[in-house]
Design a protein around this motif. Structure first.
Motif, short mmCIF file in Angstrom:
data_model
loop_
_atom_site.label_atom_id
_atom_site.label_comp_id
_atom_site.label_asym_id
_atom_site.label_seq_id
_atom_site.Cartn_x
_atom_site.Cartn_y
_atom_site.Cartn_z
N VAL A 1 0.85 -1.18 0.00
CA VAL A 1 0.00 0.00 0.00
C VAL A 1 0.88 1.23 0.00
CG1 VAL A 1 -1.80 1.27 1.19
CG2 VAL A 1 -1.82 -1.23 1.24
N ASP A 2 0.63 2.12 -0.94
CA ASP A 2 1.43 3.33 -1.06
C ASP A 2 0.50 4.53 -1.11
OD1 ASP A 2 3.53 4.98 -1.26
OD2 ASP A 2 4.16 4.38 -3.28
N GLN A 3 1.06 5.72 -0.98
CA GLN A 3 0.27 6.94 -1.02
C GLN A 3 -0.03 7.32 -2.46
OE1 GLN A 3 0.96 10.45 1.74
NE2 GLN A 3 1.77 11.31 -0.17
N GLY A 4 -1.32 7.56 -2.74
CA GLY A 4 -1.75 7.92 -4.07
C GLY A 4 -1.87 9.42 -4.24
N PRO A 5 -2.52 9.89 -5.31
CA PRO A 5 -2.66 11.32 -5.56
C PRO A 5 -3.60 11.97 -4.55
CG PRO A 5 -3.90 10.06 -7.17
CD PRO A 5 -3.09 9.08 -6.40
N LEU A 6 -3.50 13.29 -4.42
CA LEU A 6 -4.33 14.05 -3.50
C LEU A 6 -5.77 14.07 -3.99
CD1 LEU A 6 -4.11 15.81 -0.90
CD2 LEU A 6 -3.98 17.79 -2.43
N ALA A 7 -6.71 13.95 -3.04
CA ALA A 7 -8.13 13.97 -3.35
C ALA A 7 -8.81 15.07 -2.54
CB ALA A 7 -8.77 12.61 -3.05
N ARG A 8 -9.87 15.63 -3.12
CA ARG A 8 -10.66 16.66 -2.46
C ARG A 8 -12.04 16.11 -2.18
NH1 ARG A 8 -9.62 21.00 0.73
NH2 ARG A 8 -10.96 22.82 0.29
N THR A 9 -12.52 16.28 -0.93
CA THR A 9 -13.78 15.69 -0.49
C THR A 9 -14.70 16.77 0.06
OG1 THR A 9 -12.69 13.60 0.08
CG2 THR A 9 -14.84 14.01 1.07
N LEU A 10 -15.98 16.66 -0.31
CA LEU A 10 -17.03 17.50 0.25
C LEU A 10 -17.96 16.60 1.04
CD1 LEU A 10 -18.72 20.06 0.63
CD2 LEU A 10 -19.79 19.59 -1.60
N SER A 11 -18.03 16.83 2.35
CA SER A 11 -18.92 16.06 3.24
C SER A 11 -20.15 16.90 3.54
CB SER A 11 -18.20 15.70 4.54
OG SER A 11 -17.03 14.93 4.27
N VAL A 12 -21.34 16.31 3.35
CA VAL A 12 -22.60 17.00 3.55
C VAL A 12 -23.46 16.16 4.49
CG1 VAL A 12 -24.66 18.00 2.45
CG2 VAL A 12 -22.46 17.98 1.23
N ALA A 13 -24.07 16.81 5.47
CA ALA A 13 -24.89 16.09 6.44
C ALA A 13 -26.08 15.43 5.76
CB ALA A 13 -25.37 17.07 7.53
N LEU A 14 -26.55 14.34 6.36
CA LEU A 14 -27.69 13.62 5.79
C LEU A 14 -28.97 14.44 5.85
CD1 LEU A 14 -27.08 9.99 7.16
CD2 LEU A 14 -26.58 10.88 4.87
N ASP A 15 -29.09 15.34 6.83
CA ASP A 15 -30.28 16.18 6.95
C ASP A 15 -29.86 17.56 7.45
OD1 ASP A 15 -29.86 15.90 9.74
OD2 ASP A 15 -31.11 14.10 9.78
N ARG A 16 -30.83 18.46 7.55
CA ARG A 16 -30.55 19.84 7.96
C ARG A 16 -30.17 19.93 9.44
NH1 ARG A 16 -32.75 23.86 4.42
NH2 ARG A 16 -33.75 22.91 2.59
N THR A 17 -30.64 19.01 10.25
CA THR A 17 -30.36 19.07 11.69
C THR A 17 -28.98 18.54 12.03
OG1 THR A 17 -31.42 16.92 12.02
CG2 THR A 17 -32.82 18.88 12.20
N ASP A 18 -28.33 17.86 11.11
CA ASP A 18 -26.98 17.33 11.32
C ASP A 18 -26.94 16.42 12.57
OD1 ASP A 18 -24.31 16.86 10.87
OD2 ASP A 18 -23.62 18.74 11.75
N ARG A 19 -27.83 15.44 12.58
CA ARG A 19 -27.91 14.53 13.73
C ARG A 19 -26.87 13.42 13.67
NH1 ARG A 19 -34.12 12.84 13.48
NH2 ARG A 19 -33.50 12.70 11.28
N GLY A 20 -26.21 13.28 12.52
CA GLY A 20 -25.19 12.24 12.38
C GLY A 20 -25.22 11.62 10.99
N GLY A 21 -24.06 11.20 10.53
CA GLY A 21 -23.96 10.62 9.19
C GLY A 21 -23.76 11.69 8.13
N SER A 22 -23.25 11.29 6.98
CA SER A 22 -22.97 12.26 5.92
C SER A 22 -22.83 11.57 4.57
CB SER A 22 -21.68 13.02 6.23
OG SER A 22 -20.57 12.11 6.22
N TYR A 23 -23.02 12.39 3.54
CA TYR A 23 -22.64 12.00 2.17
C TYR A 23 -21.27 12.61 1.89
CZ TYR A 23 -27.52 10.68 1.27
OH TYR A 23 -28.75 10.09 1.30
N ASP A 24 -20.37 11.81 1.34
CA ASP A 24 -19.02 12.27 1.02
C ASP A 24 -18.79 12.13 -0.48
OD1 ASP A 24 -18.39 12.72 3.75
OD2 ASP A 24 -18.00 10.56 4.00
#
Length: 366
Positions: free
Chosen positions: A311-334
């Motif tokens: 296992v080696d280090q690959g290229p840099l990645a950019r991630t946007l994490s968004v909450a599953l709902d408006r209340t941000d009770r837990g969990g996310s889409y990445d």
């Protein structure tokens, strides 16, 4: 062989054929050269058009020459036919040296004189000349128009055939999400009734306009897949489906994590470990955050000497994490984007993708 066959064709068929082929190929090559910005192809298209112009010039010259020589040829033909008719009319009892030939020569001379708009000489005796009808030769214009029409129809059919008939080239079609047999979901999905599947994420991500959203509208997806994964948690495992769509330039991945970690807690955790390249944002009224991390590159060593790390280090990645709902009770889409060259799109691109994809992800009922 093809050149030999073309040279064997009559002039009024061969030249229109070469004009049609040269014009169709020249215009088509120039069109593709403009689309692809290829100078070499543009030069080739100009060569075909110049070749076509030369053939058109030769046809025009031949038509002019034919128009100028047709009256004389027609008159001579009438004179010869009249002379032949008079010889047959003289019969066997007439002196061929005097009667038939003399009358024939006189008739021919009279026809030539009449064609030149001069008074026709009068003869005291002998049969009257017989006017013969000249043989009608094929019309050059009709031949040219017929050849252009036939070969134009053939060229149009060859040009339109690939658009009408279905293409068998699968490489030109975008990749589609695999729709194999439905496998039983892991137990973690049963504990989270609202969790989506990897197939559903793949269908939402593999949009026709995804390449345009990435800034590469000319590309098509080369691979698309989805999987029903799970992630470890202190109390067991949680559902973590994911999907990936690959292009020549970028690779886009979306995953959904159904845990109790909110986006706000995720941002604080990143800041605690010294993450500086993190930025909070609102997406569709939900809390979100940008972050960067390196991908992992798996290396398989077939030599067996163990010199390469698995296992080696690959290229840099950019991630946007968004909450599953408006209340941000837990969990996310990445949503994560990376490329083999290391180039990354702007954060605005990731946000546009999230705003297009997230509303299309279905919610599973309990």
């Amino acid at each position: 062989m093809l050149g030999f066959l073309i040279r064997r064709l009559p002039f009024w068929v061969r030249e229109p054929l070469l004009i049609v082929i040269g014009s169709v190929l020249g215009i088509r090559i120039l069109y593709l050269a403009v689309q692809e910005h290829e100078r070499l192809a543009a030069g080739l298209g100009v060569v075909f058009l110049v070749f076509t112009a030369v053939r058109v010039h030769s046809v025009v010259q031949a038509l002019r020459a034919r128009r100028n020589t047709d009256p004389a040829a027609s008159t001579d033909g009438v004179a010869v036919d009249a002379a032949a008719a008079l010889r047959s009319e003289a019969g066997p009892h007439t002196d061929p040296a005097v009667s038939a030939d003399g009358v024939a020569v006189d008739a021919a001379a009279g026809l030539r004189s009449e064609a030149g708009h001069q008074p026709r000489p009068q003869y005291g005796s002998g049969p009257r000349p017989v006017t013969a009808t000249a043989r009608k030769e094929p019309n050059a214009w009709a031949q040219g128009v017929a050849a252009v029409a036939v070969f134009g129809a053939i060229a149009a059919a060859l040009f339109l055939l690939p658009r009408v008939m279905p293409s068998d080239d699968s490489a030109s079609r975008p990749a589609s999400c695999s729709s194999g047999e439905h496998e039983e979901l892991p137990r973690a999905y049963q504990a989270e009734p609202g969790a989506v599947t990897g197939q559903e994420l793949c269908e939402a991500l593999n949009r026709p306009d995804l390449a345009q959203l990435l800034g590469t509208p000319g590309e098509t997806a080369t691979a698309a897949s989805g999987s029903d994964n799970t992630a470890p948690l202190s109390g067991g495992r949680v559902a973590q489906p994911e999907a990936e769509v690959r292009f020549d330039t970028y690779t886009v991945k979306i995953s959904a994590t159904y845990d109790e970690l909110s986006v706000a807690q995720y941002v604080k955790l990143k800041e605690t470990v010294g993450e500086k390249d993190i930025k909070t944002v609102q997406v569709l009224g939900r809390p979100g955050a940008f972050s960067s991390d390196h991908t992992l590159k798996l290396t398989i060593d077939l030599s067996g000497d163990g010199s390469a790390a698995p296992v080696d280090q690959g290229p840099l990645a950019r991630t946007l994490s968004v909450a599953l709902d408006r209340t941000d009770r837990g969990g996310s889409y990445d949503i994560t984007v990376w490329s083999e060259s290391g180039a990354l799109p702007d954060d605005a691109v990731l946000r546009d993708i999230a705003e297009k994809i997230l509303p299309t992800i279905p919610e599973r009922s309990a």
